[in-house]
Design a protein around this motif. Structure first.
Motif, mmCIF file in Angstrom:
data_model
loop_
_atom_site.group_PDB
_atom_site.id
_atom_site.type_symbol
_atom_site.label_atom_id
_atom_site.label_comp_id
_atom_site.label_asym_id
_atom_site.label_seq_id
_atom_site.Cartn_x
_atom_site.Cartn_y
_atom_site.Cartn_z
ATOM 1 N N TRP A 36 0.848 -1.197 0.000
ATOM 2 C CA TRP A 36 0.000 0.000 0.000
ATOM 3 C C TRP A 36 0.881 1.243 0.000
ATOM 4 O O TRP A 36 1.883 1.305 0.717
ATOM 5 N N TYR A 37 0.485 2.203 -0.817
ATOM 6 C CA TYR A 37 1.139 3.502 -0.889
ATOM 7 C C TYR A 37 0.050 4.555 -0.724
ATOM 8 O O TYR A 37 -1.135 4.262 -0.873
ATOM 9 N N ARG A 38 0.459 5.778 -0.419
ATOM 10 C CA ARG A 38 -0.529 6.842 -0.296
ATOM 11 C C ARG A 38 0.033 8.144 -0.835
ATOM 12 O O ARG A 38 1.239 8.353 -0.867
ATOM 13 N N GLN A 39 -0.903 9.000 -1.256
ATOM 14 C CA GLN A 39 -0.514 10.308 -1.780
ATOM 15 C C GLN A 39 -1.479 11.352 -1.254
ATOM 16 O O GLN A 39 -2.682 11.305 -1.547
ATOM 17 N N ALA A 40 -0.943 12.271 -0.475
ATOM 18 C CA ALA A 40 -1.727 13.391 0.044
ATOM 19 C C ALA A 40 -1.646 14.551 -0.951
ATOM 20 O O ALA A 40 -0.703 14.631 -1.749
ATOM 21 N N PRO A 41 -2.608 15.468 -0.902
ATOM 22 C CA PRO A 41 -2.596 16.607 -1.833
ATOM 23 C C PRO A 41 -1.292 17.386 -1.750
ATOM 24 O O PRO A 41 -0.834 17.729 -0.652
ATOM 25 N N GLY A 42 -0.679 17.639 -2.898
ATOM 26 C CA GLY A 42 0.547 18.418 -2.941
ATOM 27 C C GLY A 42 1.802 17.670 -2.527
ATOM 28 O O GLY A 42 2.877 18.261 -2.445
ATOM 29 N N LYS A 43 1.666 16.374 -2.270
ATOM 30 C CA LYS A 43 2.819 15.572 -1.832
ATOM 31 C C LYS A 43 3.067 14.417 -2.788
ATOM 32 O O LYS A 43 2.201 14.035 -3.569
ATOM 33 N N GLN A 44 4.275 13.857 -2.699
ATOM 34 C CA GLN A 44 4.604 12.705 -3.525
ATOM 35 C C GLN A 44 3.996 11.437 -2.931
ATOM 36 O O GLN A 44 3.720 11.358 -1.722
ATOM 37 N N ARG A 45 3.803 10.454 -3.800
ATOM 38 C CA ARG A 45 3.329 9.157 -3.325
ATOM 39 C C ARG A 45 4.401 8.529 -2.440
ATOM 40 O O ARG A 45 5.590 8.570 -2.763
ATOM 41 N N GLU A 46 3.963 7.951 -1.315
ATOM 42 C CA GLU A 46 4.913 7.370 -0.358
ATOM 43 C C GLU A 46 4.494 5.966 0.040
ATOM 44 O O GLU A 46 3.314 5.619 0.019
ATOM 45 N N LEU A 47 5.480 5.190 0.413
ATOM 46 C CA LEU A 47 5.245 3.833 0.887
ATOM 47 C C LEU A 47 4.522 3.855 2.221
ATOM 48 O O LEU A 47 4.861 4.649 3.112
ATOM 49 N N VAL A 48 3.541 2.989 2.370
ATOM 50 C CA VAL A 48 2.884 2.786 3.665
ATOM 51 C C VAL A 48 3.341 1.451 4.251
ATOM 52 O O VAL A 48 3.862 1.403 5.361
ATOM 53 N N ALA A 49 3.140 0.367 3.496
ATOM 54 C CA ALA A 49 3.512 -0.958 3.979
ATOM 55 C C ALA A 49 3.584 -1.921 2.810
ATOM 56 O O ALA A 49 2.880 -1.758 1.813
ATOM 57 N N THR A 50 4.448 -2.929 2.946
ATOM 58 C CA THR A 50 4.540 -3.983 1.943
ATOM 59 C C THR A 50 4.569 -5.342 2.627
ATOM 60 O O THR A 50 4.908 -5.442 3.815
ATOM 61 N N ILE A 51 4.225 -6.373 1.859
ATOM 62 C CA ILE A 51 4.243 -7.734 2.370
ATOM 63 C C ILE A 51 4.636 -8.669 1.241
ATOM 64 O O ILE A 51 4.149 -8.545 0.114
ATOM 65 N N THR A 52 5.559 -9.592 1.524
ATOM 66 C CA THR A 52 5.986 -10.551 0.513
ATOM 67 C C THR A 52 5.020 -11.728 0.478
ATOM 68 O O THR A 52 4.147 -11.875 1.346
ATOM 69 N N SER A 53 5.196 -12.592 -0.516
ATOM 70 C CA SER A 53 4.340 -13.770 -0.609
ATOM 71 C C SER A 53 4.559 -14.703 0.582
ATOM 72 O O SER A 53 3.665 -15.467 0.939
ATOM 73 N N GLY A 54 5.713 -14.593 1.218
ATOM 74 C CA GLY A 54 5.991 -15.404 2.394
ATOM 75 C C GLY A 54 5.530 -14.778 3.698
ATOM 76 O O GLY A 54 5.643 -15.397 4.761
ATOM 77 N N GLY A 55 5.032 -13.546 3.633
ATOM 78 C CA GLY A 55 4.468 -12.902 4.809
ATOM 79 C C GLY A 55 5.384 -11.919 5.521
ATOM 80 O O GLY A 55 5.009 -11.362 6.562
ATOM 81 N N SER A 56 6.556 -11.664 4.972
ATOM 82 C CA SER A 56 7.437 -10.661 5.583
ATOM 83 C C SER A 56 6.893 -9.273 5.303
ATOM 84 O O SER A 56 6.494 -8.973 4.178
ATOM 85 N N THR A 57 6.889 -8.433 6.344
ATOM 86 C CA THR A 57 6.279 -7.109 6.227
ATOM 87 C C THR A 57 7.294 -5.996 6.443
ATOM 88 O O THR A 57 8.335 -6.176 7.089
ATOM 89 N N ASN A 58 6.929 -4.839 5.904
ATOM 90 C CA ASN A 58 7.739 -3.632 6.061
ATOM 91 C C ASN A 58 6.792 -2.458 6.179
ATOM 92 O O ASN A 58 5.810 -2.384 5.423
ATOM 93 N N TYR A 59 7.064 -1.559 7.130
ATOM 94 C CA TYR A 59 6.185 -0.408 7.362
ATOM 95 C C TYR A 59 6.988 0.893 7.362
ATOM 96 O O TYR A 59 8.147 0.922 7.768
ATOM 97 N N SER A 60 6.331 1.966 6.948
ATOM 98 C CA SER A 60 6.943 3.270 7.116
ATOM 99 C C SER A 60 6.902 3.619 8.602
ATOM 100 O O SER A 60 6.029 3.160 9.346
ATOM 101 N N ASP A 61 7.840 4.434 9.025
ATOM 102 C CA ASP A 61 7.906 4.801 10.449
ATOM 103 C C ASP A 61 6.628 5.507 10.898
ATOM 104 O O ASP A 61 6.211 5.390 12.056
ATOM 105 N N SER A 62 5.988 6.224 9.996
ATOM 106 C CA SER A 62 4.822 7.031 10.372
ATOM 107 C C SER A 62 3.592 6.182 10.709
ATOM 108 O O SER A 62 2.667 6.679 11.358
ATOM 109 N N VAL A 63 3.564 4.930 10.275
ATOM 110 C CA VAL A 63 2.386 4.087 10.536
ATOM 111 C C VAL A 63 2.708 2.876 11.409
ATOM 112 O O VAL A 63 1.797 2.147 11.809
ATOM 113 N N LYS A 64 3.990 2.676 11.701
ATOM 114 C CA LYS A 64 4.393 1.504 12.487
ATOM 115 C C LYS A 64 3.676 1.495 13.831
ATOM 116 O O LYS A 64 3.626 2.514 14.525
ATOM 117 N N GLY A 65 3.110 0.350 14.191
ATOM 118 C CA GLY A 65 2.394 0.229 15.445
ATOM 119 C C GLY A 65 0.916 0.591 15.359
ATOM 120 O O GLY A 65 0.149 0.305 16.283
#
Length: 119
Positions: A36-65
């Motif tokens: 998932w990525y997101r784009q706010a008005p006037g800002k660039q698209r940014e990473l929110v979170a990713t997940i591999t087919s094996g279930g490994s996840t990665n989060y941006s610091d702003s949404v972690k937790g």
């Protein structure tokens, strides 16, 4: 043709929750990472979170937790559970998947779903 369709966006008060869904359909042989990525008005698209087919996840610091990404491989579906939402989470949220289709591997995007956090 591969399509990604998001759903679940909307208006929510600060502190509330939303769950986004994204389903990939079409001529799909395999899906690697989804995210998932997101784009706010006037800002660039940014990473929110990713997940591999094996279930490994990665989060941006702003949404972690606060946000949790998950997927059901058998359904070609990825979810984003968003809790403790803040006004700064307001954006268009886009689903992304790295998909093997008829023409080989490629990155695919959904059309986006609006999330608005406001009182």
């Amino acid at each position: 043709q591969v399509q990604l369709v998001e759903s679940g966006g909307g208006l929510v008060q600060p502190g509330g929750s939303l769950r986004l869904s994204c389903v990939a359909s079409g001529s799909i042989f395999s899906i690697n990472a989804m995210g998932w990525y997101r784009q706010a008005p006037g800002k660039q698209r940014e990473l929110v979170a990713t997940i591999t087919s094996g279930g490994s996840t990665n989060y941006s610091d702003s949404v972690k937790g606060r946000f949790t990404i998950s997927r059901v491989n058998a359904k070609n579906t990825v979810y984003l559970q968003m809790n403790s939402l803040k006004p700064e989470d307001t954006a268009v949220y886009y689903c992304n998947a790295y998909v093997q289709g008829r023409t080989g591997w490629g990155s695919r995007w959904g059309q986006g779903t609006q999330v608005t956090v406001s009182s």
